[in-house]
Design a protein around this motif. Structure first.
Motif, short mmCIF file in Angstrom:
data_model
loop_
_atom_site.label_atom_id
_atom_site.label_comp_id
_atom_site.label_asym_id
_atom_site.label_seq_id
_atom_site.Cartn_x
_atom_site.Cartn_y
_atom_site.Cartn_z
N SER A 175 0.82 -1.21 0.00
CA SER A 175 0.00 0.00 0.00
C SER A 175 0.86 1.26 0.00
CB SER A 175 -0.92 0.00 1.23
OG SER A 175 -1.80 -1.09 1.20
N GLU A 176 2.11 1.11 0.40
CA GLU A 176 3.03 2.25 0.44
C GLU A 176 3.22 2.86 -0.93
OE1 GLU A 176 7.70 3.18 1.68
OE2 GLU A 176 6.86 1.17 1.91
N LEU A 177 3.12 2.03 -1.97
CA LEU A 177 3.32 2.51 -3.34
C LEU A 177 2.32 3.61 -3.68
CD1 LEU A 177 4.60 2.23 -6.17
CD2 LEU A 177 2.97 0.40 -6.63
N ILE A 178 1.06 3.42 -3.34
CA ILE A 178 0.02 4.40 -3.66
C ILE A 178 0.20 5.66 -2.82
CG2 ILE A 178 -2.47 4.82 -3.61
CD1 ILE A 178 -2.81 1.82 -4.21
N ASN A 179 0.55 5.49 -1.56
CA ASN A 179 0.78 6.65 -0.70
C ASN A 179 1.93 7.51 -1.21
OD1 ASN A 179 -1.28 5.79 1.00
ND2 ASN A 179 0.10 4.61 2.30
N GLN A 180 3.01 6.84 -1.61
CA GLN A 180 4.16 7.57 -2.17
C GLN A 180 3.75 8.32 -3.43
OE1 GLN A 180 7.11 4.53 -2.76
NE2 GLN A 180 8.13 4.96 -0.82
N SER A 181 3.02 7.64 -4.29
CA SER A 181 2.63 8.24 -5.57
C SER A 181 1.76 9.46 -5.37
CB SER A 181 1.90 7.20 -6.43
OG SER A 181 2.73 6.08 -6.68
N LEU A 182 0.83 9.38 -4.42
CA LEU A 182 -0.03 10.52 -4.12
C LEU A 182 0.79 11.69 -3.58
CD1 LEU A 182 -2.96 11.49 -4.03
CD2 LEU A 182 -3.10 10.63 -1.69
N PHE A 183 1.77 11.40 -2.75
CA PHE A 183 2.66 12.43 -2.21
C PHE A 183 3.43 13.12 -3.34
CE2 PHE A 183 6.90 13.68 -0.80
CZ PHE A 183 6.62 14.51 0.29
N TYR A 184 3.98 12.31 -4.27
CA TYR A 184 4.77 12.88 -5.36
C TYR A 184 3.90 13.65 -6.35
CZ TYR A 184 8.61 10.01 -3.62
OH TYR A 184 9.58 9.45 -2.84
N LEU A 185 2.64 13.21 -6.52
CA LEU A 185 1.72 13.94 -7.38
C LEU A 185 1.50 15.34 -6.85
CD1 LEU A 185 -0.41 14.25 -9.62
CD2 LEU A 185 -2.04 13.07 -8.13
N HIS A 186 1.27 15.48 -5.55
CA HIS A 186 1.08 16.79 -4.95
C HIS A 186 2.37 17.60 -4.98
CE1 HIS A 186 -2.64 15.28 -2.51
NE2 HIS A 186 -2.88 15.45 -3.79
N TRP A 187 3.49 16.92 -4.79
CA TRP A 187 4.77 17.62 -4.78
C TRP A 187 5.06 18.26 -6.14
CZ3 TRP A 187 9.24 17.40 -7.63
CH2 TRP A 187 10.32 18.10 -7.12
N ILE A 188 4.87 17.50 -7.21
CA ILE A 188 5.25 18.01 -8.53
C ILE A 188 4.34 19.16 -8.96
CG2 ILE A 188 3.85 16.54 -10.06
CD1 ILE A 188 6.41 16.13 -11.73
N GLN A 189 3.10 19.16 -8.49
CA GLN A 189 2.20 20.25 -8.83
C GLN A 189 2.62 21.56 -8.17
OE1 GLN A 189 -1.46 18.39 -7.63
NE2 GLN A 189 -1.94 17.67 -9.70
N ASP A 190 3.36 21.43 -7.06
CA ASP A 190 3.88 22.61 -6.37
C ASP A 190 5.31 22.95 -6.76
OD1 ASP A 190 1.55 23.07 -4.94
OD2 ASP A 190 2.15 21.77 -3.28
N HIS A 191 5.94 22.12 -7.60
CA HIS A 191 7.34 22.32 -7.99
C HIS A 191 7.48 22.16 -9.50
CE1 HIS A 191 7.57 21.43 -3.68
NE2 HIS A 191 8.72 22.08 -3.67
N LYS A 192 6.62 22.85 -10.23
CA LYS A 192 6.63 22.74 -11.69
C LYS A 192 7.97 23.17 -12.28
CE LYS A 192 1.63 23.39 -12.13
NZ LYS A 192 0.54 24.23 -12.69
N GLY A 193 8.56 24.20 -11.68
CA GLY A 193 9.84 24.70 -12.19
C GLY A 193 10.93 23.66 -12.13
#
Length: 312
Positions: free
Chosen positions: A78-96
């Protein structure tokens, strides 16, 4: 479903295996991004910085220039999905940060399209609770399952895709055209995060072009329930792991860009064109310009061929 090898008239089960290391799975996918997902490699083990203290397994750019995040596990987790959700939010805040990585890997001329961030999880299996959680979340996360076999075969299957149903049929054409209403009932799904909608491509088009658009749409999504409709600014893409065909509607005709090479197009109709070396909006090197359902009937076999080649 087990995999069998034919030996004369007998079927011999092929034994399953797994990767020795998770990194082996990651390296295999990264080296074959174009074949599997039609993406361009951007970075591996991409750091999210000291504050977030994470590393994104793989970063890529889709054929539509959308950011792609890929995470891997060689065991059910289940950690895979949690990590992916975290990185999805991260990249939306770090587009540059992502755009700098793209420029380094692919050149300064590439323009990232942020209308859709694609997140792909790859694992041997998922718990039913994880499938339910992703569905309830509504996050744009794809869950892919793999099977590795001792004969060197690997099987990839998408077990969950984040989609939503399009607008109700009555909103497609104001409830005026029964042909379009029926097409709207049977037709497709759009990505939950898509900025554009299919209906926007109908606006301003003559009735016969709108009807033809629905006819094309209905046929393509009818090939496989897994086919996803992704409206873009200038075209509508239909894809599984990668685009199969892109529809670009015009006032007098419709251009279809099919994922086939010139060598794959046998006995082409007169409205065919090889656009391998010609710039165009939709992805696919084979262009068909059609203006009637009779024209489209001639194109259906080519779309089916492209679907089969992509792996449908």
């Amino acid at each position: 479903m087990p995999l069998f090898e034919m030996s004369g008239e007998n079927l011999v089960p092929v034994e399953q295996a797994n990767f020795a290391l998770e990194k082996d799975l990651q390296t295999l996918i990264e080296r074959n991004l174009a074949a599997v997902f039609n993406c361009r490699f951007v970075a591996s083990e991409f750091s999210t910085g000291a504050l977030h203290a994470g590393r994104i397994d793989s970063l890529a750019l889709s054929e539509d220039n959308n950011p792609v995040i890929i995470e891997y596990k060689k065991v059910e987790s289940s950690e895979l999905i949690n990590q992916s959700l975290f990185y999805l939010h991260w990249i939306q805040d770090h587009k540059g940060d992502f755009e700098i990585a793209v420029q380094r890997a692919l050149g300064n001329s590439v323009e990232v399209d942020w209308s859709n961030v694609r997140v792909i999880c790859i694992a041997p299996n998922y718990k039913k609770y994880d499938l339910h959680a992703v569905q309830v979340m509504g996050a744009n996360i794809e869950l892919w399952k793999y099977r590795l076999f001792k004969n060197g075969f690997i099987y990839l299957e998408e077990v969950f895709q984040a989609t939503k149903v399009t607008a109700s049929p009555s909103s497609v054409d104001g409830g005026k055209n029964p042909v379009m209403v029926e097409a709207g009932k049977k037709a497709a799904q759009v990505r939950a995060t898509a900025t554009y909608e299919f209906n926007e491509h109908l606006e301003g088009k003559p009735a016969h072009i709108q009807s033809l658009m629905h006819c094309i749409r209905e046929f393509i999504v009818g090939l496989d329930p897994a086919i996803d409709e992704v409206p873009k600014k200038f075209y509508v893409a239909y894809k599984i792991s990668q685009n199969i065909v892109c529809m670009e509607p015009k006032s007098r005709n419709i251009k279809l860009f099919v994922k086939l090479s010139a060598a794959d197009v046998e006995s082409p109709p007169k409205f065919y064109r090889d656009v391998t070396e010609i710039g165009h909006y939709g992805t696919g090197d084979t262009e068909f310009t059609i203006s009637s359902e009779q024209d489209f009937e001639l194109i259906k076999p080519y779309i089916e061929t492209a679907y089969n080649k992509v792996g449908g």
